[in-house]
Design a protein around this motif. Structure first.
Motif, PDB file in Angstrom:
ATOM      1  N   VAL A 141       0.841  -1.211   0.000  1.00 34.07           N
ATOM      2  CA  VAL A 141       0.000   0.000   0.000  1.00 34.07           C
ATOM      3  C   VAL A 141       0.869   1.252   0.000  1.00 34.07           C
ATOM      4  CG1 VAL A 141      -1.682   1.328   1.333  1.00 34.07           C
ATOM      5  CG2 VAL A 141      -1.952  -1.140   1.116  1.00 34.07           C
ATOM      6  N   MET A 142       1.910   1.252   0.819  1.00 42.02           N
ATOM      7  CA  MET A 142       2.807   2.409   0.880  1.00 42.02           C
ATOM      8  C   MET A 142       3.532   2.607  -0.435  1.00 42.02           C
ATOM      9  SD  MET A 142       4.413   2.049   4.708  1.00 42.02           S
ATOM     10  CE  MET A 142       5.508   3.430   4.443  1.00 42.02           C
ATOM     11  N   ARG A 143       3.941   1.488  -1.079  1.00 45.81           N
ATOM     12  CA  ARG A 143       4.616   1.583  -2.367  1.00 45.81           C
ATOM     13  C   ARG A 143       3.699   2.173  -3.421  1.00 45.81           C
ATOM     14  NH1 ARG A 143       5.507  -3.491  -3.231  1.00 45.81           N
ATOM     15  NH2 ARG A 143       7.102  -3.651  -1.612  1.00 45.81           N
ATOM     16  N   ASN A 144       2.446   1.736  -3.440  1.00 44.15           N
ATOM     17  CA  ASN A 144       1.473   2.274  -4.399  1.00 44.15           C
ATOM     18  C   ASN A 144       1.188   3.745  -4.118  1.00 44.15           C
ATOM     19  OD1 ASN A 144       1.207  -0.189  -5.733  1.00 44.15           O
ATOM     20  ND2 ASN A 144      -0.483  -0.870  -4.416  1.00 44.15           N
ATOM     21  N   HIS A 145       1.153   4.084  -2.825  1.00 44.16           N
ATOM     22  CA  HIS A 145       0.907   5.479  -2.452  1.00 44.16           C
ATOM     23  C   HIS A 145       2.043   6.381  -2.931  1.00 44.16           C
ATOM     24  CE1 HIS A 145      -0.609   8.848  -0.174  1.00 44.16           C
ATOM     25  NE2 HIS A 145       0.549   8.959   0.480  1.00 44.16           N
ATOM     26  N   ARG A 146       3.298   5.934  -2.746  1.00 41.32           N
ATOM     27  CA  ARG A 146       4.454   6.703  -3.220  1.00 41.32           C
ATOM     28  C   ARG A 146       4.440   6.828  -4.734  1.00 41.32           C
ATOM     29  NH1 ARG A 146       7.726   3.327   0.286  1.00 41.32           N
ATOM     30  NH2 ARG A 146       8.006   4.324   2.323  1.00 41.32           N
ATOM     31  N   LYS A 147       4.036   5.738  -5.413  1.00 41.08           N
ATOM     32  CA  LYS A 147       3.988   5.755  -6.879  1.00 41.08           C
ATOM     33  C   LYS A 147       2.974   6.789  -7.365  1.00 41.08           C
ATOM     34  CE  LYS A 147       4.436   1.775  -8.774  1.00 41.08           C
ATOM     35  NZ  LYS A 147       4.141   0.408  -9.274  1.00 41.08           N
ATOM     36  N   ARG A 148       1.802   6.831  -6.702  1.00 46.31           N
ATOM     37  CA  ARG A 148       0.776   7.814  -7.085  1.00 46.31           C
ATOM     38  C   ARG A 148       1.260   9.236  -6.835  1.00 46.31           C
ATOM     39  NH1 ARG A 148      -2.852   4.022  -4.796  1.00 46.31           N
ATOM     40  NH2 ARG A 148      -2.804   5.166  -2.817  1.00 46.31           N
ATOM     41  N   GLN A 149       1.952   9.418  -5.707  1.00 46.43           N
ATOM     42  CA  GLN A 149       2.482  10.751  -5.402  1.00 46.43           C
ATOM     43  C   GLN A 149       3.504  11.187  -6.448  1.00 46.43           C
ATOM     44  OE1 GLN A 149       3.964  10.341  -1.361  1.00 46.43           O
ATOM     45  NE2 GLN A 149       2.197  11.456  -0.544  1.00 46.43           N
ATOM     46  N   THR A 150       4.360  10.248  -6.861  1.00 48.38           N
ATOM     47  CA  THR A 150       5.366  10.555  -7.881  1.00 48.38           C
ATOM     48  C   THR A 150       4.711  10.919  -9.208  1.00 48.38           C
ATOM     49  OG1 THR A 150       6.894   8.981  -6.845  1.00 48.38           O
ATOM     50  CG2 THR A 150       7.394   9.672  -9.094  1.00 48.38           C
ATOM     51  N   ILE A 151       3.675  10.167  -9.589  1.00 54.32           N
ATOM     52  CA  ILE A 151       2.975  10.448 -10.845  1.00 54.32           C
ATOM     53  C   ILE A 151       2.293  11.815 -10.802  1.00 54.32           C
ATOM     54  CG2 ILE A 151       1.050   9.733 -12.330  1.00 54.32           C
ATOM     55  CD1 ILE A 151       1.722   6.829 -11.539  1.00 54.32           C
ATOM     56  N   ILE A 152       1.615  12.107  -9.681  1.00 54.47           N
ATOM     57  CA  ILE A 152       0.925  13.390  -9.529  1.00 54.47           C
ATOM     58  C   ILE A 152       1.929  14.542  -9.557  1.00 54.47           C
ATOM     59  CG2 ILE A 152      -0.414  14.821  -7.932  1.00 54.47           C
ATOM     60  CD1 ILE A 152      -1.772  12.224  -6.968  1.00 54.47           C
ATOM     61  N   PHE A 153       3.056  14.371  -8.843  1.00 53.17           N
ATOM     62  CA  PHE A 153       4.085  15.405  -8.813  1.00 53.17           C
ATOM     63  C   PHE A 153       4.668  15.640 -10.214  1.00 53.17           C
ATOM     64  CE2 PHE A 153       8.535  16.734  -8.183  1.00 53.17           C
ATOM     65  CZ  PHE A 153       8.314  17.898  -7.463  1.00 53.17           C
ATOM     66  N   SER A 154       4.904  14.562 -10.964  1.00 55.06           N
ATOM     67  CA  SER A 154       5.452  14.680 -12.315  1.00 55.06           C
ATOM     68  C   SER A 154       4.478  15.405 -13.241  1.00 55.06           C
ATOM     69  CB  SER A 154       5.768  13.290 -12.882  1.00 55.06           C
ATOM     70  OG  SER A 154       6.699  12.604 -12.072  1.00 55.06           O
ATOM     71  N   ILE A 155       3.185  15.089 -13.112  1.00 49.14           N
ATOM     72  CA  ILE A 155       2.173  15.746 -13.936  1.00 49.14           C
ATOM     73  C   ILE A 155       2.125  17.244 -13.625  1.00 49.14           C
ATOM     74  CG2 ILE A 155      -0.311  15.939 -14.381  1.00 49.14           C
ATOM     75  CD1 ILE A 155      -0.486  12.908 -13.944  1.00 49.14           C
TER      76      ILE A 155
END
Length: 262
Positions: free
Chosen positions: A5-19
Motif C-alpha cells: 500500500v505504501m509503495r502504491n501510495h508513493r507511486k501515485r504521489q510521484t505520478i501526480i508530482f510529475s504531472i
C-alpha cells in the motif's frame, strides 16, 4: 500488505508530482512565449558563437594587470563584507538561538532581521542602496554585507541550536556567568561549523560581487560590463576566465580549510 500500500501510495504521489511539473513547465513556456524545442535547436549556434568570439589573444593579455586589479578589488570587498557581517551575525545568532537567547523579543528581532536580509536578493539590495549611495564601492559593500548578515545569522542560529546542552548545563551548575557559558561552552562547539559557513559566504559573495559590480560600477563587474558594451569580446573572455579561475582557487582553499577544521 502495508508495504504494498505504501509503495502504491508513493507511486501515485510521484505520478501526480510529475504531472504538476509538466503542466507548470508548459504553462510557463506558453505565458513567456518560450519555445523549448527552438531553444534546444539554437544551442549548437550559440556554442559556435562562443568559440568564435570569446577567445583570449595577445592584445587582450595587455589588459590583464588592470583586470587583475579590479578582480582583487572585488575579492577584497567580498572578504571585508563577509568578515564584518560575521561579527554582527554572531551577536544576532546568539540572540536568536533557543540555547543562548535571553529574551523572546530579542530572539524574534534577530530572526526577523535575518529573514528580511536573507529573503531580499543581493541584487535587489544593490538597487535599493544605489538610490542612496550612488555608484561606488560603498554600495557594493553594503549590499553584500546585508545579504551576508541574513544568511550567516540564520546559519549561526541553527549551529548554536545544534550544540550539546551538557556542557552548558555543567558550566551553569558551577555558577558560571552567561558570557562564560557562551564563550567556553557554546562557541567552541560551533566554531568549526561557523568557519565553514563563513568560507562558503566568501565564495558566494565573490560570485555575487561580479553582478553587483555591474550595477554599482565597481570591481570586476564594471570591467565585464564595459568590455561587453564596447563589443570587446576578447577582453570579456579574459575577464570571465579570471573570475572562474579565482572562484575555483578560493573554493579549493576553502575545501582544504574545511577538511582541516572539521
Amino acid at each position: 500488505m502495508n508495504e504494498k500500500v505504501m509503495r502504491n501510495h508513493r507511486k501515485r504521489q510521484t505520478i501526480i508530482f510529475s504531472i504538476i511539473i509538466i503542466v507548470l513547465t508548459y504553462l510557463s513556456s506558453d505565458i513567456t512565449n518560450f519555445n523549448i524545442i527552438h531553444g534546444i535547436a539554437t544551442l549548437p549556434e550559440a556554442v559556435k558563437w562562443i568559440f568564435s568570439n570569446l577567445f583570449i589573444n595577445g592584445e587582450t593579455l595587455e589588459r590583464l594587470p588592470k583586470i587583475l586589479e579590479k578582480l582583487a578589488e572585488t575579492i577584497l570587498m567580498s572578504i571585508a563584507a563577509t568578515t564584518t557581517a560575521t561579527v554582527v551575525s554572531i551577536f544576532l545568532g546568539i540572540m536568536g538561538s533557543k540555547t543562548t537567547g535571553t529574551s523572546t523579543a530579542l530572539g524574534m528581532f534577530a530572526r526577523f532581521v535575518a529573514s528580511i536580509a536573507r529573503n531580499i536578493p543581493v541584487v535587489a539590495w544593490a538597487l535599493i542602496l544605489l538610490l542612496s549611495f550612488g555608484q561606488n564601492s560603498v554600495t557594493g559593500y553594503l549590499a553584500l554585507f546585508v545579504g551576508s548578515v541574513g544568511f550567516l545569522t540564520r546559519a549561526f542560529i541553527e549551529s548554536i541550536d545544534e550544540a550539546s546542552l551538557s556542557a552548558v548545563e555543567a558550566l551553569r551548575a558551577t555558577g558560571a556567568t552567561y558570557f562564560q557559558i557562551v564563550y567556553k561552552a557554546v562557541i567552541p562547539q560551533c566554531l568549526p561549523q561557523m568557519i565553514s559557513w563563513i568560507l562558503f559566504m566568501i565564495e558566494t559573495n565573490i560570485r555575487s560581487a561580479t553582478l553587483v559590480g555591474i550595477l554599482t560600477g565597481t570591481g570586476i563587474g564594471y570591467s565585464f560590463d564595459l568590455y561587453y558594451k564596447t563589443l570587446n569580446y576578447n577582453a570579456v573572455a579574459l575577464v570571465t576566465f579570471s573570475i572562474v579561475l579565482s572562484v575555483i582557487v578560493i573554493e579549493l582553499i576553502s575545501n582544504h580549510i574545511r577538511k582541516v577544521i572539521l
